[in-house]
Write a protein that holds these residues in place. Structure first.
Motif, PDB file in Angstrom:
ATOM      1  N   SER A 110       0.842  -1.193   0.000  1.00 57.68           N
ATOM      2  CA  SER A 110       0.000   0.000   0.000  1.00 57.68           C
ATOM      3  C   SER A 110       0.880   1.247   0.000  1.00 57.68           C
ATOM      4  CB  SER A 110      -0.917  -0.015   1.233  1.00 57.68           C
ATOM      5  OG  SER A 110      -1.699   1.143   1.287  1.00 57.68           O
ATOM      6  N   ARG A 111       0.854   1.983  -1.092  1.00 51.73           N
ATOM      7  CA  ARG A 111       1.648   3.214  -1.224  1.00 51.73           C
ATOM      8  C   ARG A 111       0.764   4.321  -1.774  1.00 51.73           C
ATOM      9  NH1 ARG A 111       7.286   2.012  -1.208  1.00 51.73           N
ATOM     10  NH2 ARG A 111       7.731  -0.222  -1.394  1.00 51.73           N
ATOM     11  N   ALA A 112       0.916   5.490  -1.241  1.00 50.80           N
ATOM     12  CA  ALA A 112       0.156   6.642  -1.739  1.00 50.80           C
ATOM     13  C   ALA A 112       0.730   7.065  -3.086  1.00 50.80           C
ATOM     14  CB  ALA A 112       0.223   7.790  -0.742  1.00 50.80           C
ATOM     15  N   PRO A 113      -0.059   7.036  -4.162  1.00 49.79           N
ATOM     16  CA  PRO A 113       0.460   7.404  -5.493  1.00 49.79           C
ATOM     17  C   PRO A 113       1.103   8.785  -5.518  1.00 49.79           C
ATOM     18  CG  PRO A 113      -1.680   6.368  -5.712  1.00 49.79           C
ATOM     19  CD  PRO A 113      -1.468   6.572  -4.239  1.00 49.79           C
ATOM     20  N   LEU A 114       0.508   9.741  -4.825  1.00 52.23           N
ATOM     21  CA  LEU A 114       1.052  11.095  -4.850  1.00 52.23           C
ATOM     22  C   LEU A 114       2.437  11.151  -4.220  1.00 52.23           C
ATOM     23  CD1 LEU A 114       0.227  13.857  -5.891  1.00 52.23           C
ATOM     24  CD2 LEU A 114      -0.716  14.372  -3.625  1.00 52.23           C
ATOM     25  N   HIS A 115       2.642  10.387  -3.138  1.00 51.51           N
ATOM     26  CA  HIS A 115       3.959  10.357  -2.500  1.00 51.51           C
ATOM     27  C   HIS A 115       4.995   9.714  -3.424  1.00 51.51           C
ATOM     28  CE1 HIS A 115       7.112   9.814   0.473  1.00 51.51           C
ATOM     29  NE2 HIS A 115       7.151   8.531   0.161  1.00 51.51           N
ATOM     30  N   VAL A 116       4.605   8.616  -4.087  1.00 51.73           N
ATOM     31  CA  VAL A 116       5.524   7.937  -5.005  1.00 51.73           C
ATOM     32  C   VAL A 116       5.913   8.871  -6.147  1.00 51.73           C
ATOM     33  CG1 VAL A 116       5.774   6.036  -6.652  1.00 51.73           C
ATOM     34  CG2 VAL A 116       4.657   5.640  -4.452  1.00 51.73           C
ATOM     35  N   LEU A 117       4.947   9.559  -6.713  1.00 57.10           N
ATOM     36  CA  LEU A 117       5.234  10.469  -7.827  1.00 57.10           C
ATOM     37  C   LEU A 117       6.087  11.649  -7.379  1.00 57.10           C
ATOM     38  CD1 LEU A 117       1.808  10.511  -9.713  1.00 57.10           C
ATOM     39  CD2 LEU A 117       3.886   9.272 -10.323  1.00 57.10           C
ATOM     40  N   ASP A 118       5.925  12.059  -6.131  1.00 58.91           N
ATOM     41  CA  ASP A 118       6.763  13.141  -5.616  1.00 58.91           C
ATOM     42  C   ASP A 118       8.221  12.687  -5.519  1.00 58.91           C
ATOM     43  OD1 ASP A 118       6.888  15.859  -4.488  1.00 58.91           O
ATOM     44  OD2 ASP A 118       7.534  14.825  -2.671  1.00 58.91           O
ATOM     45  N   VAL A 119       8.436  11.448  -5.089  1.00 60.64           N
ATOM     46  CA  VAL A 119       9.794  10.887  -5.053  1.00 60.64           C
ATOM     47  C   VAL A 119      10.362  10.792  -6.466  1.00 60.64           C
ATOM     48  CG1 VAL A 119      11.163   8.825  -4.523  1.00 60.64           C
ATOM     49  CG2 VAL A 119       9.406   9.604  -2.910  1.00 60.64           C
ATOM     50  N   LEU A 120       9.543  10.296  -7.401  1.00 64.64           N
ATOM     51  CA  LEU A 120      10.013  10.149  -8.779  1.00 64.64           C
ATOM     52  C   LEU A 120      10.274  11.501  -9.433  1.00 64.64           C
ATOM     53  CD1 LEU A 120       7.760   7.228 -10.086  1.00 64.64           C
ATOM     54  CD2 LEU A 120      10.094   7.123  -9.196  1.00 64.64           C
ATOM     55  N   LEU A 121       9.507  12.509  -9.061  1.00 57.01           N
ATOM     56  CA  LEU A 121       9.749  13.852  -9.584  1.00 57.01           C
ATOM     57  C   LEU A 121      11.171  14.290  -9.285  1.00 57.01           C
ATOM     58  CD1 LEU A 121       8.801  16.624 -10.746  1.00 57.01           C
ATOM     59  CD2 LEU A 121       8.040  17.189  -8.427  1.00 57.01           C
ATOM     60  N   ARG A 122      11.617  14.097  -8.039  1.00 53.61           N
ATOM     61  CA  ARG A 122      12.973  14.502  -7.663  1.00 53.61           C
ATOM     62  C   ARG A 122      14.027  13.642  -8.364  1.00 53.61           C
ATOM     63  NH1 ARG A 122      12.538  14.193  -1.362  1.00 53.61           N
ATOM     64  NH2 ARG A 122      10.710  12.916  -1.829  1.00 53.61           N
ATOM     65  N   LEU A 147       4.482  17.457 -12.061  1.00 51.56           N
ATOM     66  CA  LEU A 147       3.565  16.623 -11.305  1.00 51.56           C
ATOM     67  C   LEU A 147       2.175  17.255 -11.341  1.00 51.56           C
ATOM     68  CD1 LEU A 147       2.842  14.296  -9.424  1.00 51.56           C
ATOM     69  CD2 LEU A 147       3.715  15.650  -7.500  1.00 51.56           C
ATOM     70  N   VAL A 148       1.198  16.511 -11.859  1.00 54.05           N
ATOM     71  CA  VAL A 148      -0.185  16.982 -11.946  1.00 54.05           C
ATOM     72  C   VAL A 148      -0.967  16.339 -10.805  1.00 54.05           C
ATOM     73  CG1 VAL A 148      -2.266  17.117 -13.355  1.00 54.05           C
ATOM     74  CG2 VAL A 148      -0.004  17.214 -14.445  1.00 54.05           C
ATOM     75  N   ARG A 149      -1.399  17.137  -9.859  1.00 53.82           N
ATOM     76  CA  ARG A 149      -2.081  16.626  -8.663  1.00 53.82           C
ATOM     77  C   ARG A 149      -3.588  16.566  -8.914  1.00 53.82           C
ATOM     78  NH1 ARG A 149       1.551  17.052  -4.274  1.00 53.82           N
ATOM     79  NH2 ARG A 149       3.485  18.126  -4.870  1.00 53.82           N
ATOM     80  N   ALA A 150      -3.996  15.643  -9.775  1.00 50.89           N
ATOM     81  CA  ALA A 150      -5.404  15.474 -10.114  1.00 50.89           C
ATOM     82  C   ALA A 150      -5.998  14.332  -9.295  1.00 50.89           C
ATOM     83  CB  ALA A 150      -5.547  15.200 -11.604  1.00 50.89           C
ATOM     84  N   LYS A 151      -7.264  13.973  -9.604  1.00 51.53           N
ATOM     85  CA  LYS A 151      -7.896  12.846  -8.917  1.00 51.53           C
ATOM     86  C   LYS A 151      -7.073  11.585  -9.103  1.00 51.53           C
ATOM     87  CE  LYS A 151     -12.232  10.286  -8.617  1.00 51.53           C
ATOM     88  NZ  LYS A 151     -13.637  10.163  -9.125  1.00 51.53           N
ATOM     89  N   ASP A 172     -14.349  -0.502 -14.016  1.00 49.91           N
ATOM     90  CA  ASP A 172     -14.804   0.035 -12.733  1.00 49.91           C
ATOM     91  C   ASP A 172     -16.160   0.742 -12.835  1.00 49.91           C
ATOM     92  OD1 ASP A 172     -14.358   2.575 -13.800  1.00 49.91           O
ATOM     93  OD2 ASP A 172     -12.471   2.872 -12.736  1.00 49.91           O
ATOM     94  N   ARG A 173     -16.721   0.821 -14.050  1.00 44.25           N
ATOM     95  CA  ARG A 173     -18.080   1.298 -14.324  1.00 44.25           C
ATOM     96  C   ARG A 173     -18.302   2.762 -13.918  1.00 44.25           C
ATOM     97  NH1 ARG A 173     -21.853  -4.065 -13.010  1.00 44.25           N
ATOM     98  NH2 ARG A 173     -20.314  -5.586 -13.732  1.00 44.25           N
ATOM     99  N   THR A 174     -17.242   3.537 -13.885  1.00 44.72           N
ATOM    100  CA  THR A 174     -17.381   4.968 -13.655  1.00 44.72           C
ATOM    101  C   THR A 174     -17.705   5.658 -14.972  1.00 44.72           C
ATOM    102  OG1 THR A 174     -14.997   5.249 -13.961  1.00 44.72           O
ATOM    103  CG2 THR A 174     -15.784   4.948 -11.697  1.00 44.72           C
ATOM    104  N   ASN A 175     -17.974   6.946 -14.910  1.00 45.21           N
ATOM    105  CA  ASN A 175     -18.300   7.721 -16.110  1.00 45.21           C
ATOM    106  C   ASN A 175     -17.027   8.375 -16.640  1.00 45.21           C
ATOM    107  OD1 ASN A 175     -19.491   9.186 -18.147  1.00 45.21           O
ATOM    108  ND2 ASN A 175     -20.520  10.646 -16.805  1.00 45.21           N
ATOM    109  N   VAL A 176     -16.503   7.870 -17.753  1.00 43.66           N
ATOM    110  CA  VAL A 176     -15.256   8.406 -18.295  1.00 43.66           C
ATOM    111  C   VAL A 176     -15.480   9.722 -19.048  1.00 43.66           C
ATOM    112  CG1 VAL A 176     -14.179   6.135 -18.457  1.00 43.66           C
ATOM    113  CG2 VAL A 176     -15.428   7.027 -20.417  1.00 43.66           C
ATOM    114  N   ALA A 177     -16.750  10.102 -19.233  1.00 43.45           N
ATOM    115  CA  ALA A 177     -17.062  11.377 -19.886  1.00 43.45           C
ATOM    116  C   ALA A 177     -17.468  12.434 -18.859  1.00 43.45           C
ATOM    117  CB  ALA A 177     -18.178  11.191 -20.909  1.00 43.45           C
ATOM    118  N   ARG A 178     -17.096  12.252 -17.613  1.00 40.90           N
ATOM    119  CA  ARG A 178     -17.502  13.187 -16.553  1.00 40.90           C
ATOM    120  C   ARG A 178     -16.886  14.580 -16.738  1.00 40.90           C
ATOM    121  NH1 ARG A 178     -14.351   9.204 -14.329  1.00 40.90           N
ATOM    122  NH2 ARG A 178     -12.248   9.800 -13.685  1.00 40.90           N
ATOM    123  N   ALA A 179     -15.844  14.687 -17.560  1.00 42.03           N
ATOM    124  CA  ALA A 179     -15.231  16.004 -17.788  1.00 42.03           C
ATOM    125  C   ALA A 179     -16.204  16.964 -18.472  1.00 42.03           C
ATOM    126  CB  ALA A 179     -13.966  15.863 -18.641  1.00 42.03           C
TER     127      ALA A 179
END
Length: 460
Positions: free
Chosen positions: A207-219, A232-236, A409-416
């Motif tokens: 279990s790793r927080a994606p945002l934390h991993v991407l912050d490490v990879l950014l550096r 780094l784009v901090r989106a959903k 995952d049956r979400t709405n991919v056109a929600r934008a």
């Protein structure tokens, strides 16, 4: 600081002035008979002149397992792909041992682990071009066929992306041992063009927080010599955006988005199901991009939403062009292990459709369907069920302008699309283009075909 090999660290990256990218140049027109060769390359390790690591760089060994004594930082795993014809062993892109050879950029040759995994193969099957001839019966179909042949992703384009993936996997593995890095999206599913960005999915255990991993990879990525413009784009779903140094390839990297891997191979299987799928999808994406209704960041349709709309249209004809692969093949069950998805998806046979409509008829029908027949306020596009669903079946679809179901995952991919003016612009463009194309029967009447072909080829 880069981990040392026995010969020190690689020389700094300096792209040759005459080169457009790190991995060589490619022909600018489809059908060019010139051989795509990568320039001769020798790598000799330079002496280590920078032994000190900046204080803010992440520590590679903290909290990770100890490596074997014979570990090399230049050893990487290959991505498991095995449905398309292999490159010949005398190909200029592969050495005799199946290694990906980098260009003359100061980057060492990438050597894979010796494992029983299949050798890297290309996602596009050339016989599809021949199979399309049956469905080219008029001027509009010939124009669509020509655009597809000229603009679809070529083997050299794919190899550049795969070489970059291998290099990134090598360097990421120093910080996250056991990490797996997948090419996803249009680069892998056979529905991409020569200018398509490359999507990457990093899989990490635990279990790793994606945002934390991407912050490490950014550096980390800031110091890698073969990429640039890291953001780094901090989106959903957070992503790390970057570009190939000295070239024009753009990448989006996410963490543990297994749905993206599953739908990549589902889309790839649909592209393989019928040869008409690829050309129609490519033309629809070019059309939507040109008319400014293909940009989720601006409140319009994402490319993935457009692909699902095309597939659902083809599924819902009186005589279907393609079936529901999820319903017919258990390999697309979302509960099967993610590592089994590529191999299982490759066993899906081609669908034998009784629908013999040509490319032009299907594209014109696609525009007409969404311009005059589809009920935007009452229907949900479902590729999973190969039909349209009623919006009243679930609260998640109510009060949405456009409803496109993600197959896993049956979400709405056109929600934008959440503003009325954007929704109206999308509907109006379908109607306007359908009326024009029905009258002119000429793709150039709604799309600058030759200009788009030239743009695709000059960028590669």
């Amino acid at each position: 600081m880069y981990p040392r090999s026995s010969g020190g660290r690689p020389a700094p990256y300096t792209p040759p002035p005459e080169s457009r990218g790190a991995y060589g140049s490619h022909p600018s027109v489809a059908g060019d008979k010139r051989v795509n060769v990568l320039r001769p390359y020798k790598w000799e390790p330079a002496p280590d002149i920078s032994p000190r690591r900046p204080r803010f760089m992440p520590t590679p060994t903290l909290g990770h397992k100890r490596r074997f004594a014979n570990h090399s930082p230049h050893t990487v795993k290959r991505q498991c792909i095995n449905s398309s014809p292999q490159l010949p062993m005398d190909s200029p892109h592969l050495s005799g041992r199946g290694e990906v050879v980098a260009g003359s950029s100061g980057i060492p040759t990438v050597q894979p682990h010796r494992s029983p995994q299949p050798v890297l193969e290309l996602p596009l099957k050339p016989p599809f071009i021949q199979a399309l001839e049956e469905y080219v019966k008029d001027k509009l179909s010939r124009q669509m066929m020509g655009m597809f042949v000229a603009c679809h992703q070529q083997p050299p384009d794919f190899l550049r992306k795969e070489a970059m993936r291998a290099l990134l996997h090598r360097d990421i593995s120093v910080y996250y041992p056991g990490a797996r890095l997948f090419l996803t999206g249009s680069s892998m599913n056979g529905l991409g063009s020569r200018t398509s960005d490359a999507d990457l999915c990093l899989l990490l255990e635990g279990s790793r927080a994606p945002l934390h991993v991407l912050d490490v990879l950014l550096r980390l990525f800031i110091w890698l010599p073969y990429i640039q413009h890291v953001v780094l784009v901090r989106a959903k779903v957070p992503i790390l955006k970057f570009k190939e140094r000295g070239g024009d390839l753009e990448f989006d990297l996410n963490v543990n988005n297994t749905v993206g891997i599953r739908n990549t191979f589902l889309m790839r299987s649909y592209a393989n199901a019928d040869p008409r799928v690829g050309p129609i999808v490519l033309v629809v994406k070019k059309w939507a991009r040109y008319h400014q209704i293909n940009d989720a960041s601006q409140g319009t349709l994402s490319s993935y939403s457009l692909v699902l709309m095309v597939l659902n249209f083809l599924q819902t004809r009186q005589t279907p062009v393609i079936p529901s692969l999820q319903r017919d093949h258990p390999c697309f069950n979302p509960n099967i292990p993610i590592d089994a998805v590529p191999e299982a998806a490759d066993k899906v046979p081609r669908y034998l459709s009784g629908n013999k409509s040509c490319l032009g008829e299907l594209f014109l029908g696609f525009l007409k369907y969404y311009a005059t027949e589809f009920r935007w306020d009452k229907q949900v596009i479902s590729v999973r069920e190969a039909c349209v669903l009623d919006t009243t079946d679930s609260l998640q679809w109510k009060n949405k302008y456009i409803c496109v179901e993600e197959p896993f995952d049956r979400t709405n991919v056109a929600r934008a699309v959440h503003k009325e003016d954007k929704f109206k612009a999308i509907k109006d463009q379908f109607l306007e283009s359908w009326c024009t194309l029905r009258r002119e029967k000429d793709l150039s009447s709604i799309l600058p075909v030759q200009a788009l072909i030239a743009e695709d080829n000059c960028k590669r």
